[in-house]
Design an enzyme around this catalytic site. Structure first.
Site, mmCIF file in Angstrom:
data_model
loop_
_atom_site.group_PDB
_atom_site.id
_atom_site.type_symbol
_atom_site.label_atom_id
_atom_site.label_comp_id
_atom_site.label_asym_id
_atom_site.label_seq_id
_atom_site.Cartn_x
_atom_site.Cartn_y
_atom_site.Cartn_z
ATOM 1 N N TYR A 1 53.757 -52.753 -7.829
ATOM 2 C CA TYR A 1 52.541 -53.176 -6.860
ATOM 3 C C TYR A 1 51.183 -52.578 -6.940
ATOM 4 O O TYR A 1 50.528 -52.108 -6.311
ATOM 5 C CB TYR A 1 52.995 -52.800 -5.218
ATOM 6 C CG TYR A 1 54.279 -53.215 -4.755
ATOM 7 C CD1 TYR A 1 54.962 -54.247 -5.100
ATOM 8 C CD2 TYR A 1 55.113 -52.182 -3.999
ATOM 9 C CE1 TYR A 1 56.309 -54.727 -4.848
ATOM 10 C CE2 TYR A 1 56.495 -52.715 -3.404
ATOM 11 C CZ TYR A 1 56.994 -53.640 -3.990
ATOM 12 O OH TYR A 1 58.273 -54.166 -3.559
ATOM 13 N N HIS A 2 50.857 -52.692 -8.301
ATOM 14 C CA HIS A 2 49.723 -52.132 -9.074
ATOM 15 C C HIS A 2 49.066 -53.504 -9.547
ATOM 16 O O HIS A 2 48.389 -53.285 -10.870
ATOM 17 C CB HIS A 2 49.720 -50.997 -9.889
ATOM 18 C CG HIS A 2 50.731 -50.051 -9.272
ATOM 19 N ND1 HIS A 2 51.149 -48.946 -9.977
ATOM 20 C CD2 HIS A 2 50.726 -49.763 -8.054
ATOM 21 C CE1 HIS A 2 51.799 -48.006 -9.102
ATOM 22 N NE2 HIS A 2 51.523 -48.261 -7.661
ATOM 23 N N PRO A 3 48.653 -54.650 -8.982
ATOM 24 C CA PRO A 3 47.965 -55.689 -9.730
ATOM 25 C C PRO A 3 46.385 -55.298 -9.861
ATOM 26 O O PRO A 3 46.005 -54.605 -9.253
ATOM 27 C CB PRO A 3 48.190 -56.773 -8.820
ATOM 28 C CG PRO A 3 48.309 -56.264 -7.291
ATOM 29 C CD PRO A 3 49.048 -55.037 -7.646
#
Length: 549
Positions: free
Chosen positions: A464-466
């Site tokens: 969850y690190h776009p």
């Protein structure tokens, strides 16, 4: 309705911007946010972190398109739909990133964003409860501290790293990131300390700041200048006017989406959807990067894990302890030990990250092992795979098309295979002898490259690190979207400031560098002289060329 500055999004960067831009009472600021309140135990209790991410009330709930290298699975891609944005639903892990990350940014065209430039902003934003030492700040609004670290499994993990010959670090956010150590979290007095807690809520006490709950449809551009934002609320469409600037801080999915809906992006794509092209910027929505991870799970032969607390009754007990006394398991995110390692000799900076958890369970709280266990979230954090965000339709309410293109680079497979074998080496150390039971996942039968690859195709998921979809770079870079002062190239009065402008993904969780981006962008917007560059020299392993530890 109008203001000097309109900020789209109240997340990590947007909240910081609202606070800094409104410090001068002469500046009026409007923050546009679709999500609702962050009040309530699901968000505020650190140990409840799995809940808001799985609730439509707080999460946009995006899914990727089928990922061809991951058995065509659609990967969950949560983003915060709440005051504070993703800082209100994330894991509260605080990682600045490595010095090499930001020096790389400058090499890629983001002049003025090298580590020496951004370190002063990291210091300005944080209230580190570990003290000030030239690397850390103690006067900022963002509380940063370690968890209680009471579970013996945390200490076993760190000791195992030492026994395996790896470096130890007393402060991975200080001079030395590489090594095993204790993890920092954005919590304070038993509560989540989000960007809303640190920045937005204090700013909203000022008369020159207003928060409007609405849906941002597009940016209004007239004669090459952003003049406002078209919003929808209560079934009505209206325009909020910007006297000076519009700043987009809507996430790495929604920031490029808004630009494209407003006519800024790849001309052919916009024309295909019938959108009037204002500025042809082919880089909008491209360069999507993310971190992937898998769970390496082991049975614990001693009943010391958090498994005893998983039954509903004991969850209720933990919740009551937190609610009435701000004590017990509820006050921590339970990610209290970590490691930042290099995958091979010749790799200069850490590229493998471990989050250790004293229970065997998925990040979303599902699929818990039916026994005492422990796990690490294992990620190779410098992937060369790149994806994209495009429009599904010209309808502003249509979800964006997210294609991560995970594992499309051959090196990713090599690195993740190494991660599996390296983790077995670490869990095989003497420190775990009294706790180590059978391997749950990947499983002891998963040994060959082919078997590991099959496991990865089925079990890799997003951390969850776009980032990267509105890349910052020099004006002569055709794929750059914003310049080093965060101005959208080709449009006056419009900026983007959030993780979407990262030229390259940083090593570690993205909340800290996203807040830093908001802090630094605010100085650019206000025309202030940047904070004085740091002369601190970060530690680089002297054996990096010949050893992985």
């Amino acid at each position: 309705m109008q203001a000097d500055y309109i900020i789209i999004g109240s997340g990590s960067a947007g909240s910081a911007l609202a606070h800094r831009l409104s410090e001068d009472s002469r500046n009026s600021v409007i923050v546009l946010e679709f999500g609702g309140t962050d009040i309530g135990p699901f968000i505020q209790m650190p140990a409840a972190l799995a809940w808001p991410m799985s609730m439509n009330r707080y999460n946009w709930g995006y899914l990727s398109e089928p990922e061809p290298h991951l058995n065509n699975r659609r990967i969950t891609a949560p983003r915060g739909k709440v005051i504070g944005g993703s800082s209100s639903i994330n894991g509260m892990v605080y990682v600045r990133g490595h010095a090499e990350d930001f020096d790389r940014w400058e090499q890629l065209g983001a002049k003025g964003w090298a580590y020496a430039d951004v370190l002063p902003y990291f210091k300005r934003m944080e209230h580190s409860h570990g003290g000030e030492d030239g690397w850390r700040g103690t006067d900022g609004p963002l509380h940063v501290q370690r968890g209680p670290v009471k579970n013996p499994l945390f200490h076993a993990f760190v000791e195992a790293g030492k026994q395996a010959g790896f470096e130890m670090t007393d402060d991975y956010n200080g001079s030395k990131q590489e090594g095993f150590g204790l993890m920092e979290q954005t919590t304070w007095r038993g509560r989540r300390w989000s960007a809303a807690s640190a920045y937005l809520k204090p700013a909203l006490k000022r008369p020159n700041v207003q928060l409007i709950r609405c849906f941002a449809r597009k940016i209004v551009i007239e004669n090459g200048r952003a003049t406002g934002v078209e919003i929808e609320r209560g079934g009505r469409i209206e325009v909020v006017k910007a006297n000076r600037e519009v700043i987009v801080s809507a996430s790495s999915f929604n920031s490029p989406k808004l630009l494209m809906l407003s006519g800024i992006g790849p001309a052919a794509h916009l024309k295909d959807l019938g959108i009037d092209v204002k500025v042809d910027r082919p880089g909008v929505g491209q360069n999507l990067q993310d971190h992937m991870e898998f769970y390496f799970q082991q049975i614990s032969t001693k009943p010391v894990s958090l498994y005893s607390w998983l039954p509903w009754f004991w969850q209720g007990v933990a919740g009551a302890q937190w609610l009435f006394f701000k004590s017990g398991l509820g006050i921590s995110n339970q990610f209290e030990a970590c490691a930042f390692l290099r995958s091979a000799p010749g790799v200069k900076q850490p590229d493998i990250q471990y989050h250790f958890l004293p229970v065997a369970i998925r990040y979303d709280g599902k699929a818990a092992a039916n026994t005492h266990g422990f796990q690490v979230h294992v990620g190779y954090n410098l992937s060369k795979s790149r994806g994209s965000v495009t429009l599904r339709a010209s309808d502003p309410k249509a979800d964006p098309v997210i294609r991560f293109n995970y594992m499309s680079h051959p090196e990713d497979w090599e690195k993740f295979r190494h991660c599996v074998r390296l983790t077995r080496e670490i869990f095989g150390q003497k420190a775990f002898d009294q706790y180590r039971g059978p391997e749950i996942q990947p499983g002891e039968r998963v040994q060959t490259d082919e078997e590991i690859d099959a496991f990865l195709r089925e079990h890799l998921e997003s951390a969850y690190h776009p980032c990267g979809t509105c890349k910052m770079g020099s004006k002569d870079d055709p794929m750059a979207v914003v310049d080093p002062e965060t101005r959208v190239i080709g449009v006056d009065g419009l900026r983007v400031a959030d993780s979407s402008i990262f030229p390259h993904v940083t090593y570690g969780n993205l909340n800290a560098p996203s807040i830093m981006t908001g802090e630094k962008a605010a100085d650019h917007i206000l025309g202030k002289q940047p904070l004085a560059r740091s002369n601190q020299e970060p530690w680089i392993n002297p054996r990096w060329a010949i050893s992985d530890r």
